[in-house]
Design a protein around this motif. Structure first.
Motif, PDB file in Angstrom:
ATOM      1  N   LEU B 242       0.414  -1.158   0.290  1.00  0.00           N
ATOM      2  CA  LEU B 242      -0.259  -0.153  -0.390  1.00  0.00           C
ATOM      3  C   LEU B 242       0.732   1.437  -0.218  1.00  0.00           C
ATOM      4  O   LEU B 242       0.032   1.898  -0.223  1.00  0.00           O
ATOM      5  N   THR B 243       1.990   0.865   0.628  1.00  0.00           N
ATOM      6  CA  THR B 243       2.846   2.823   0.542  1.00  0.00           C
ATOM      7  C   THR B 243       3.172   2.988  -0.528  1.00  0.00           C
ATOM      8  O   THR B 243       3.332   4.251  -0.786  1.00  0.00           O
ATOM      9  N   THR B 244       3.603   2.040  -1.176  1.00  0.00           N
ATOM     10  CA  THR B 244       4.391   2.508  -2.644  1.00  0.00           C
ATOM     11  C   THR B 244       3.250   3.383  -3.585  1.00  0.00           C
ATOM     12  O   THR B 244       3.093   3.729  -4.582  1.00  0.00           O
ATOM     13  N   SER B 245       1.094   2.844  -3.742  1.00  0.00           N
ATOM     14  CA  SER B 245       0.317   3.146  -3.647  1.00  0.00           C
ATOM     15  C   SER B 245       0.169   4.530  -3.080  1.00  0.00           C
ATOM     16  O   SER B 245       0.186   5.708  -4.219  1.00  0.00           O
ATOM     17  N   VAL B 246       0.580   4.630  -2.294  1.00  0.00           N
ATOM     18  CA  VAL B 246       0.380   6.665  -1.784  1.00  0.00           C
ATOM     19  C   VAL B 246       1.339   7.183  -1.911  1.00  0.00           C
ATOM     20  O   VAL B 246       1.104   8.120  -2.270  1.00  0.00           O
ATOM     21  N   ASP B 247       2.971   6.332  -2.540  1.00  0.00           N
ATOM     22  CA  ASP B 247       3.227   7.155  -2.397  1.00  0.00           C
ATOM     23  C   ASP B 247       3.701   8.027  -3.507  1.00  0.00           C
ATOM     24  O   ASP B 247       3.613   8.880  -4.121  1.00  0.00           O
ATOM     25  N   ALA B 248       2.680   7.689  -4.833  1.00  0.00           N
ATOM     26  CA  ALA B 248       2.608   7.805  -6.033  1.00  0.00           C
ATOM     27  C   ALA B 248       1.392   8.808  -6.033  1.00  0.00           C
ATOM     28  O   ALA B 248       1.735   9.558  -6.846  1.00  0.00           O
ATOM     29  N   LEU B 249       0.763   7.904  -4.968  1.00  0.00           N
ATOM     30  CA  LEU B 249      -0.616   9.425  -4.659  1.00  0.00           C
ATOM     31  C   LEU B 249       0.471  10.922  -4.534  1.00  0.00           C
ATOM     32  O   LEU B 249      -0.613  11.235  -4.893  1.00  0.00           O
ATOM     33  N   LEU B 250       1.078  10.513  -3.032  1.00  0.00           N
ATOM     34  CA  LEU B 250       1.217  11.601  -2.836  1.00  0.00           C
ATOM     35  C   LEU B 250       2.317  12.560  -3.914  1.00  0.00           C
ATOM     36  O   LEU B 250       2.334  13.323  -3.910  1.00  0.00           O
ATOM     37  N   MET B 251       3.019  11.367  -4.552  1.00  0.00           N
ATOM     38  CA  MET B 251       4.232  12.498  -5.391  1.00  0.00           C
ATOM     39  C   MET B 251       2.842  13.325  -6.486  1.00  0.00           C
ATOM     40  O   MET B 251       3.797  14.473  -6.519  1.00  0.00           O
ATOM     41  N   ALA B 252       1.987  12.743  -6.814  1.00  0.00           N
ATOM     42  CA  ALA B 252       1.502  13.389  -7.509  1.00  0.00           C
ATOM     43  C   ALA B 252       0.657  14.700  -7.450  1.00  0.00           C
ATOM     44  O   ALA B 252       0.680  15.874  -7.779  1.00  0.00           O
ATOM     45  N   VAL B 253       0.263  14.441  -6.054  1.00  0.00           N
ATOM     46  CA  VAL B 253       0.357  15.757  -5.215  1.00  0.00           C
ATOM     47  C   VAL B 253       1.058  17.088  -4.728  1.00  0.00           C
ATOM     48  O   VAL B 253       0.539  17.769  -4.890  1.00  0.00           O
ATOM     49  N   LEU B 254       2.001  16.262  -4.455  1.00  0.00           N
ATOM     50  CA  LEU B 254       3.540  17.091  -3.906  1.00  0.00           C
ATOM     51  C   LEU B 254       3.788  18.116  -5.100  1.00  0.00           C
ATOM     52  O   LEU B 254       3.749  18.960  -5.165  1.00  0.00           O
ATOM     53  N   GLY B 255       3.609  16.958  -6.416  1.00  0.00           N
ATOM     54  CA  GLY B 255       4.352  18.141  -7.541  1.00  0.00           C
ATOM     55  C   GLY B 255       3.289  19.005  -7.596  1.00  0.00           C
ATOM     56  O   GLY B 255       3.450  19.935  -8.444  1.00  0.00           O
ATOM     57  N   GLY B 256       2.235  18.595  -8.049  1.00  0.00           N
ATOM     58  CA  GLY B 256       0.807  19.209  -8.211  1.00  0.00           C
ATOM     59  C   GLY B 256      -0.306  17.964  -9.376  1.00  0.00           C
ATOM     60  O   GLY B 256       0.494  18.294 -10.316  1.00  0.00           O
ATOM     61  N   ALA B 257      -1.434  18.024  -8.782  1.00  0.00           N
ATOM     62  CA  ALA B 257      -1.604  16.528  -9.519  1.00  0.00           C
ATOM     63  C   ALA B 257      -2.624  18.019 -11.067  1.00  0.00           C
ATOM     64  O   ALA B 257      -3.015  18.920 -11.049  1.00  0.00           O
ATOM     65  N   GLY B 258      -2.754  16.904 -11.580  1.00  0.00           N
ATOM     66  CA  GLY B 258      -3.239  17.846 -12.864  1.00  0.00           C
ATOM     67  C   GLY B 258      -2.906  18.232 -13.577  1.00  0.00           C
ATOM     68  O   GLY B 258      -3.053  19.697 -14.683  1.00  0.00           O
ATOM     69  N   THR B 259      -1.092  17.945 -13.452  1.00  0.00           N
ATOM     70  CA  THR B 259       0.123  18.624 -14.316  1.00  0.00           C
ATOM     71  C   THR B 259       0.607  17.302 -15.374  1.00  0.00           C
ATOM     72  O   THR B 259       1.737  18.475 -16.015  1.00  0.00           O
ATOM     73  N   LEU B 260       1.089  16.692 -15.312  1.00  0.00           N
ATOM     74  CA  LEU B 260       1.674  15.405 -14.990  1.00  0.00           C
ATOM     75  C   LEU B 260       3.006  15.833 -14.927  1.00  0.00           C
ATOM     76  O   LEU B 260       3.497  14.834 -14.241  1.00  0.00           O
TER      77      LEU B 260
END
Ligand SMILES: Nc1ncnc2c1ncn2[C@@H]1O[C@H](COP(=O)(O)OP(=O)(O)O)[C@@H](O)[C@H]1O
Ligand SMILES: [Mg+2]
Lengths: 252, 331
Positions: B242-260
């Motif tokens: 699960l942590t790996t999935s969470v990481d991926a999600l949080l990295m997307a949010v950290l960088g900015g969701a909807g920006t690739l």
């Protein structure tokens, strides 16, 4: 062609919807011929919006039938009904708030095209799509605001855009849910002018509280009361009906 | 329009800088960047779902996992994928992950919002359970050690060569996903994110659009997995947890969701912090946790949203000055 035009655009046969014990829509029967303009009026909570939700397939009906251009669409999902040539607007403005006016219209035009599945080409490369969007926006006098995000438009502008978006798919029947809700009287007369000038071959089913809009745009009125059609007929008949005045016009 | 061109130019400059600078640094930085880039492909696929379609998937590690395990099993058991057939493994890795997404999607796409989150989480945990329990195939808790990277004309054991391979895959993935989100299909995903009901009424079969997006994201997850297997040299249940999935999600949010590209920034920061901090202090996980929490609280649009926020702050303070000028008159 002649057979086609004799066929109702929309026909409701004993359409009903219950929410638990509440009969929101009860045995509604109604026919709209191509090009015909009809109104549905009734007090708040009468079931008007629910009726639209049944017609457009947002809610499943409890019993009865919805016929659209001769096809029984009662069990169809919304998007397939739209593809037959139906469009609607919402009582509560339902646009894409964070997208620009232009993007809103582009999405609306694209809804019935196969190109909506294309993922290897930029949307911006579809010239013809953009030309059509510009055309629509120009006719509705929105071209100067095409790059504005919809959430920054005024309420009146948003109500207008709702209709522009409804028309983008070139429907043969348009369902309007209180298009003049919350408009000033000036905006409301703009709306009447806009609706009155729509192509005469377009059938319209209109829900509205503003009687000016109802009387100017439509010539036949059905009165809904506790989910049932209380009375239906030409506008003069409804205007002078005692029953209707008691429950509705009297209070207005 | 010009704003978009500026952003594209900035990304090109940044990528060129990475390609030029990183190979000339030490092997620590090269490995770190390689890892971050491989994982970024997964993060970008998460962003296609979260940022563009509005689907918060908490199970994307499953697709990375299936691609990684496929690569490791083929390499160690059948010596397959260690020469030119590496390219076949890439194709198989993408396909098997896409097929898995097609199956999981049937269950998950019907739900929305928090229910979608929970179902994807549960399905991800199923994948983790399989990796953990199916000892004979996956090596269970120990995982599978790969004994070397592919060689085909070029030798991927060389860390710079391997860096450029991953960099190449990353750039191609970015281009493909960028085209996707700007395509008619991609715009329809944004419409679904904004208001799904309206999309249905406009004639879109929104279920189908979300389902296809989910499968595509799964495929990119599989690609990330193939690369990850060779980057790390070991595949274990930790990659599917699960942590790996969470990481991926949080990295997307950290960088900015909807920006690739925000996902890449998120990945670089998190991998960097993790590697540096873990050598410095034992409580590095709290630092990382705090970074996540602070971002979500104070920067909901992520790091990529900072320029926009500064601009808003400027126009806002400009307005406030106007108000001050008017204030004496009104009072
Ligand atoms: N999704 C729903 N679930 C339960 N009750 C509903 C739902 N939608 C509408 N109703 C109820 O059905 C009745 C009719 O509502 P509505 O169709 O919105 O009326 P109108 O549009 O005529 O004002 C109201 O009593 C309303 O509370
Ligand atoms: Mg209503």
């Amino acid at each position: 062609m002649t057979a086609d035009s004799r066929e109702p655009a929309l026909e409701l046969r004993g359409l009903s919807k219950s929410f638990g014990g509440l009969r929101a829509v009860h045995r509604v029967t109604l026919t709209v011929m191509p090009g015909e303009r009809k109104a549905i009026i009734g007090p708040n909570g009468a079931g008007k919006t629910t009726l639209f939700n049944l017609i457009t397939g947002i809610l499943p009906s409890t019993s009865g039938q919805v016929m659209l251009f001769g096809r029984d669409v009662t069990k169809w999902p919304s998007h397939r009904r739209t593809a037959l040539g139906m469009a609607r607007t919402f009582q509560i403005t339902s646009l894409f708030p964070k997208l620009t006016v232009l993007d809103n219209v582009l999405l609306a035009i694209q809804g019935l095209r196969r190109s909506k599945f294309v993922m290897w080409r930029f949307l911006s490369s579809y010239r013809e799509l953009y030309d059509k969007a510009y055309g629509l926006l120009e006719r509705a006098q929105f071209l100067d605001r095409k790059d504005t995000e919809v959430r920054y438009l005024s309420h009146g502008e948003q109500r207008q855009l709702e209709i522009v978006i409804g028309l983008a798919s070139e429907p043969r029947i348009l369902l309007l849910d209180e298009p003049a809700a919350g408009l000033s009287s000036g905006e409301s007369s703009d709306m009447i002018r806009f609706l009155a000038h729509l192509d005469r071959s377009l059938a319209i089913l209109l829900i509205e509280h503003d009687m000016d809009v109802v009387f100017d745009v439509t010539d036949h009125i059905s009165v809904l009361h506790f989910g049932e059609v209380l009375e239906a007929g030409p506008r003069e008949q409804i205007r002078h009906s005692e029953k209707v005045q008691q429950i509705y016009l009297g209070t207005a | 329009m010009t704003g978009q061109a500026t952003k594209v130019l900035a990304v090109i400059v940044a990528l060129t800088a990475i390609a030029v600078i990183v190979p000339n640094t030490n092997s620590f930085v090269i490995l770190l960047t390689t890892r971050a880039l491989a994982f970024s492909i997964l993060v970008m696929s998460v962003d296609v779902l979260l940022g563009y379609t509005g689907l918060p998937s908490l199970g994307q590690a499953a697709y990375l996992g299936v691609g990684a395990y496929l690569t490791a099993i083929l390499a160690t058991r059948y010596q397959f994928g260690l020469g030119y057939d590496f390219w076949l493994v890439v194709v198989f890795g993408i396909l098997i992950a896409a097929v898995l997404a097609a199956v999981f999607g049937l269950l998950a796409i019907r739900a929305s919002g928090v229910y979608f989150l929970m179902i994807t989480l549960a399905l991800g945990q199923c994948a983790w359970g399989l990796a953990y329990r199916w000892n004979s195939l996956t090596g269970g808790d120990n995982g599978i050690n790969l004994r070397g990277r592919p060689k085909f004309g070029i030798d991927l054991a060389n860390e710079v060569t391997f860096f450029f391979l991953v960099f190449g895959f990353f750039v191609v993935s970015l281009l493909l996903m960028y085209t996707l989100v700007r395509s008619p299909f991609g715009r329809s995903l944004t419409g679904i994110r904004e208001r799904e009901l309206r999309m249905k009424i406009l004639g879109y079969n929104t279920w189908l659009h979300k389902y296809v997006a989910f499968i595509i994201a799964g495929g990119f997850g599989g690609l990330a997995g193939v690369l990850w297997a060779h980057t790390a040299g070991i595949v274990s249940p930790e990659n599917v947890v699960l942590t790996t999935s969470v990481d991926a999600l949080l990295m997307a949010v950290l960088g900015g969701a909807g920006t690739l590209v925000g996902g890449v920034i998120g990945a670089l920061i998190v991998f960097g912090l993790r590697e540096y901090l873990s050598t410095l202090v034992p409580w590095w996980q709290y630092v990382l946790g705090s970074v996540y929490v602070l971002t979500i609280l104070f920067l909901p649009t992520g790091l990529m949203g900072i320029p926009e926020r500064i601009r808003q702050r400027q126009t806002l303070s400009g307005k406030r000055e106007d108000v001050k000028e008017i204030a004496p008159v009104t009072s």
